[in-house]
Scaffold this motif. Sequence first.
Motif, PDB file in Angstrom:
ATOM      1  N   GLU A  50       0.827  -1.206   0.000  1.00 28.52           N
ATOM      2  CA  GLU A  50       0.000   0.000   0.000  1.00 28.52           C
ATOM      3  C   GLU A  50       0.863   1.257   0.000  1.00 28.52           C
ATOM      4  O   GLU A  50       0.549   2.234  -0.695  1.00 28.52           O
ATOM      5  CB  GLU A  50      -0.940   0.002   1.197  1.00 28.52           C
ATOM      6  N   SER A  51       1.935   1.234   0.759  1.00 32.30           N
ATOM      7  CA  SER A  51       2.855   2.377   0.775  1.00 32.30           C
ATOM      8  C   SER A  51       3.531   2.544  -0.584  1.00 32.30           C
ATOM      9  O   SER A  51       3.678   3.662  -1.086  1.00 32.30           O
ATOM     10  CB  SER A  51       3.909   2.188   1.869  1.00 32.30           C
ATOM     11  N   GLN A 101       1.025   4.042  -2.991  1.00 29.37           N
ATOM     12  CA  GLN A 101       0.864   5.481  -2.785  1.00 29.37           C
ATOM     13  C   GLN A 101       2.023   6.251  -3.411  1.00 29.37           C
ATOM     14  O   GLN A 101       1.819   7.284  -4.055  1.00 29.37           O
ATOM     15  CB  GLN A 101       0.751   5.805  -1.293  1.00 29.37           C
ATOM     16  N   CYS A 148       1.518   6.314  -7.141  1.00 29.05           N
ATOM     17  CA  CYS A 148       0.493   7.305  -7.504  1.00 29.05           C
ATOM     18  C   CYS A 148       1.049   8.723  -7.440  1.00 29.05           C
ATOM     19  O   CYS A 148       0.730   9.560  -8.292  1.00 29.05           O
ATOM     20  CB  CYS A 148      -0.736   7.158  -6.603  1.00 29.05           C
ATOM     21  N   GLU A 149       1.889   8.991  -6.453  1.00 35.12           N
ATOM     22  CA  GLU A 149       2.518  10.315  -6.361  1.00 35.12           C
ATOM     23  C   GLU A 149       3.401  10.576  -7.573  1.00 35.12           C
ATOM     24  O   GLU A 149       3.393  11.681  -8.125  1.00 35.12           O
ATOM     25  CB  GLU A 149       3.329  10.429  -5.069  1.00 35.12           C
ATOM     26  N   ASN A 170      -3.475  13.207  -8.821  1.00 36.52           N
ATOM     27  CA  ASN A 170      -3.984  12.597  -7.584  1.00 36.52           C
ATOM     28  C   ASN A 170      -5.443  12.939  -7.317  1.00 36.52           C
ATOM     29  O   ASN A 170      -6.230  12.062  -6.932  1.00 36.52           O
ATOM     30  CB  ASN A 170      -3.134  13.011  -6.381  1.00 36.52           C
ATOM     31  N   ARG A 200      -8.525  10.293  -7.211  1.00 32.39           N
ATOM     32  CA  ARG A 200      -9.427  10.134  -6.059  1.00 32.39           C
ATOM     33  C   ARG A 200     -10.885  10.255  -6.464  1.00 32.39           C
ATOM     34  O   ARG A 200     -11.743   9.527  -5.970  1.00 32.39           O
ATOM     35  CB  ARG A 200      -9.053  11.136  -4.981  1.00 32.39           C
ATOM     36  N   ARG A 256      -9.179  -0.619   0.922  1.00 31.27           N
ATOM     37  CA  ARG A 256      -7.724  -0.424   0.824  1.00 31.27           C
ATOM     38  C   ARG A 256      -7.146  -0.894  -0.509  1.00 31.27           C
ATOM     39  O   ARG A 256      -6.037  -0.538  -0.862  1.00 31.27           O
ATOM     40  CB  ARG A 256      -7.021  -1.114   1.979  1.00 31.27           C
ATOM     41  N   SER A 267      -7.569   1.713  -4.683  1.00 26.59           N
ATOM     42  CA  SER A 267      -6.678   2.637  -5.387  1.00 26.59           C
ATOM     43  C   SER A 267      -5.862   1.906  -6.448  1.00 26.59           C
ATOM     44  O   SER A 267      -5.640   2.441  -7.532  1.00 26.59           O
ATOM     45  CB  SER A 267      -5.767   3.386  -4.417  1.00 26.59           C
ATOM     46  N   THR A 291      -6.403   2.742 -10.346  1.00 28.58           N
ATOM     47  CA  THR A 291      -5.234   3.253 -11.055  1.00 28.58           C
ATOM     48  C   THR A 291      -4.982   2.422 -12.307  1.00 28.58           C
ATOM     49  O   THR A 291      -4.782   2.976 -13.399  1.00 28.58           O
ATOM     50  CB  THR A 291      -4.000   3.268 -10.141  1.00 28.58           C
TER      51      THR A 291
END
Length: 109
Positions: free
Chosen positions: A34-35, A38, A41-42, A52, A56, A73, A76, A80
């Motif tokens: 998950e990290s 993220q 995605c950044e 972003n 969302r 969870r 995303s 994506t």
Amino acid sequence: MTSGPYEILLHTLDPESRRESTLPELDRKPDPWESSMQATCECLSWRGALDNLERRHVEDALGETIYHDFPVRTRSVVVTAHTLMDRGLIAPEELRARMEVIRARWHRE
């Protein structure tokens, strides 16, 4: 389910998984994937491939429709991938091949 380019995503839902319905289930430390997701995605946002805020909004829309049964969870990542396929940045066949490589590696560990 359905056929088409998003079938690969819809088939990732484990029949045993379920959508979280209470906050304590959501209040936990993120898994390493998950990290990493993220951070990915950044980077996509920074490079202009997928903003972003836009992601969302799409996650809210698709998370309540096509991906309703997916745990919150995990949405995303499927949203994506869905969006990147919509934009032609990744083909369903390429995604399927990458997922097979990852699954094979995961089963070896």
